[in-house]
Design a protein around this motif. Structure first.
Motif, PDB file in Angstrom:
ATOM      1  N   GLU A   1     -38.263  29.044  28.520  1.00 18.00           N
ATOM      2  CA  GLU A   1     -39.645  29.144  28.990  1.00 18.00           C
ATOM      3  C   GLU A   1     -40.590  28.244  28.191  1.00 18.00           C
ATOM      4  O   GLU A   1     -41.719  28.001  28.612  1.00 18.00           O
ATOM      5  CB  GLU A   1     -40.114  30.602  28.912  1.00 18.00           C
ATOM      6  N   ARG A   2     -40.109  27.724  27.047  1.00 22.37           N
ATOM      7  CA  ARG A   2     -40.941  26.851  26.218  1.00 22.37           C
ATOM      8  C   ARG A   2     -40.655  25.363  26.454  1.00 22.37           C
ATOM      9  O   ARG A   2     -41.360  24.509  25.917  1.00 22.37           O
ATOM     10  CB  ARG A   2     -40.710  27.164  24.718  1.00 22.37           C
TER      11      ARG A   2
ATOM     12  N   PRO B   1     -49.310  15.488  28.137  1.00 18.90           N
ATOM     13  CA  PRO B   1     -48.195  16.424  27.956  1.00 18.90           C
ATOM     14  C   PRO B   1     -47.583  16.260  26.564  1.00 18.90           C
ATOM     15  O   PRO B   1     -47.585  15.164  25.998  1.00 18.90           O
ATOM     16  CB  PRO B   1     -47.200  16.012  29.049  1.00 18.90           C
TER      17      PRO B   1
ATOM     18  N   HIS C   1     -41.898  18.937  26.464  1.00 19.34           N
ATOM     19  CA  HIS C   1     -40.638  18.205  26.570  1.00 19.34           C
ATOM     20  C   HIS C   1     -40.007  18.176  25.179  1.00 19.34           C
ATOM     21  O   HIS C   1     -40.714  18.189  24.163  1.00 19.34           O
ATOM     22  CB  HIS C   1     -40.878  16.764  27.029  1.00 19.34           C
TER      23      HIS C   1
ATOM     24  N   ARG D   1     -33.091  24.025  32.459  1.00 18.40           N
ATOM     25  CA  ARG D   1     -34.159  23.033  32.452  1.00 18.40           C
ATOM     26  C   ARG D   1     -33.612  21.672  32.879  1.00 18.40           C
ATOM     27  O   ARG D   1     -32.431  21.379  32.665  1.00 18.40           O
ATOM     28  CB  ARG D   1     -34.771  22.908  31.043  1.00 18.40           C
TER      29      ARG D   1
ATOM     30  N   ARG E   1     -45.582  24.974  26.393  1.00 14.49           N
ATOM     31  CA  ARG E   1     -44.377  24.280  26.866  1.00 14.49           C
ATOM     32  C   ARG E   1     -44.428  22.833  26.412  1.00 14.49           C
ATOM     33  O   ARG E   1     -45.505  22.258  26.273  1.00 14.49           O
ATOM     34  CB  ARG E   1     -44.286  24.309  28.401  1.00 14.49           C
TER      35      ARG E   1
ATOM     36  N   THR F   1     -40.210  12.680  38.768  1.00 15.64           N
ATOM     37  CA  THR F   1     -40.615  13.910  39.458  1.00 15.64           C
ATOM     38  C   THR F   1     -39.396  14.645  40.028  1.00 15.64           C
ATOM     39  O   THR F   1     -39.531  15.689  40.666  1.00 15.64           O
ATOM     40  CB  THR F   1     -41.596  13.599  40.591  1.00 15.64           C
TER      41      THR F   1
ATOM     42  N   ASP G   1     -39.957  22.037  28.965  1.00 15.93           N
ATOM     43  CA  ASP G   1     -40.119  21.438  30.281  1.00 15.93           C
ATOM     44  C   ASP G   1     -38.888  20.589  30.580  1.00 15.93           C
ATOM     45  O   ASP G   1     -37.934  21.054  31.183  1.00 15.93           O
ATOM     46  CB  ASP G   1     -41.407  20.614  30.326  1.00 15.93           C
ATOM     47  N   ARG G   2     -38.865  19.344  30.132  1.00 13.33           N
ATOM     48  CA  ARG G   2     -37.679  18.496  30.287  1.00 13.33           C
ATOM     49  C   ARG G   2     -36.984  18.355  28.941  1.00 13.33           C
ATOM     50  O   ARG G   2     -37.638  18.247  27.896  1.00 13.33           O
ATOM     51  CB  ARG G   2     -38.054  17.127  30.868  1.00 13.33           C
TER      52      ARG G   2
END
Length: 267
Positions: free
Chosen positions: A115-116, A27, A95, A208, A93, A266, A118-119
């Motif tokens: 939308e781009r 990721p 973090h 987010r 996407r 998670t 994650d966290r």
């Protein structure tokens, strides 16, 4: 850590320097630096972070090896630089971890480009650092100074505890060198970003998963600012560390544990 920089060209023609550490099958994590530093402010975190993520660091425009276009910059432009970097690297996407000015950019991304993202980790930052007058004075002072020597010592006093600063050593020397090498025009242009940004209401739009990290003794972006961000963003987590303004440098192990705990969660 030796430089291995690549460059993308932003929509307004400014070159943005970046480097990548870690495997492409992991990721993506984007790191955004504080004002008056470079992507090397994250050096102590890279070995461990790159075991888990494809880590992309970049020099905010006006800093490091990135371009220094004339004029005041805006938070919209700094945010678009990240989106355009992601587009150029075909990253859908990622973090995002931003500290101080990088945290301003992270807030903008959470609002305008969810939308781009994650966290999202917003570290030692604020949605608003007004009023404008002190920033106007700082801009004039920087532009009129012959070099960054006086400004560097001021930043260091605001960024680290007195005993750590007095002890000195390679880490402090490296941060001082980053500040001294920062373009006066780039710093002034980014001061204008801070002067003109007020995200206090709009960060309520961030959806987010968000972690806010604050420094208990931070005189720049007070812990109360971090608490206000966490209270405004639905579901945001808050971690207050016993640090000043650069916890990733002051307490690198604890900072890394906090970041990895959130990014690998998670929940």
């Amino acid at each position: 850590m030796t430089d291995s920089l690549s460059f993308v060209t932003a929509g307004d023609g400014t070159r943005i320097a970046y480097r990548i550490d870690g495997s492409g099958d992991q990721p993506t994590l984007i790191l955004s630096n504080s004002i008056a530093t470079t992507l090397h402010m994250w050096d102590q975190q890279i070995a461990e972070l790159s075991r888990h993520f494809r880590v992309i660091r970049y020099d905010t425009r006006g800093h490091g090896a990135s371009g220094v276009p004339a004029g005041a910059y805006s938070i919209d432009r700094l945010g678009r630089d990240v989106v355009e970097l992601m587009d150029a690297l075909n990253i859908e996407r990622a973090h995002f971890l931003g500290l101080s000015l990088g945290g301003f950019i992270g807030q903008w991304l959470g609002i305008h480009a969810p939308e781009r993202i994650d966290r999202l980790i917003l570290s030692n930052t604020s949605p608003y650092l007004g009023p404008a007058q002190p920033w106007d004075e700082a801009i004039n002072s920087v532009l009129q100074s012959k070099d960054m020597t006086e400004r560097a010592e001021m930043f260091l006093r605001n960024w680290f505890p007195a005993d750590m600063l007095a002890a000195g050593g390679p880490v402090i020397d490296e941060i001082r060198a980053m500040v001294l090498s920062t373009s006066r025009h780039g710093l002034a242009a980014n001061f204008a970003v801070v002067r003109d940004t007020d995200l206090r209401r709009t960060i309520s739009l961030i959806t987010r998963p968000t972690l806010v990290i604050a420094g208990e003794h931070d005189p720049v972006t007070a812990a109360s600012h971090g608490r206000a961000i966490a209270e405004t963003i639905a579901g945001a987590q808050l971690k207050v560390l016993p640090t000043v303004h650069l916890p990733n440098v002051e307490l690198p192990k604890e900072y890394l544990e906090t970041v990895l705990g959130f990014l690998r969660s998670t929940n």
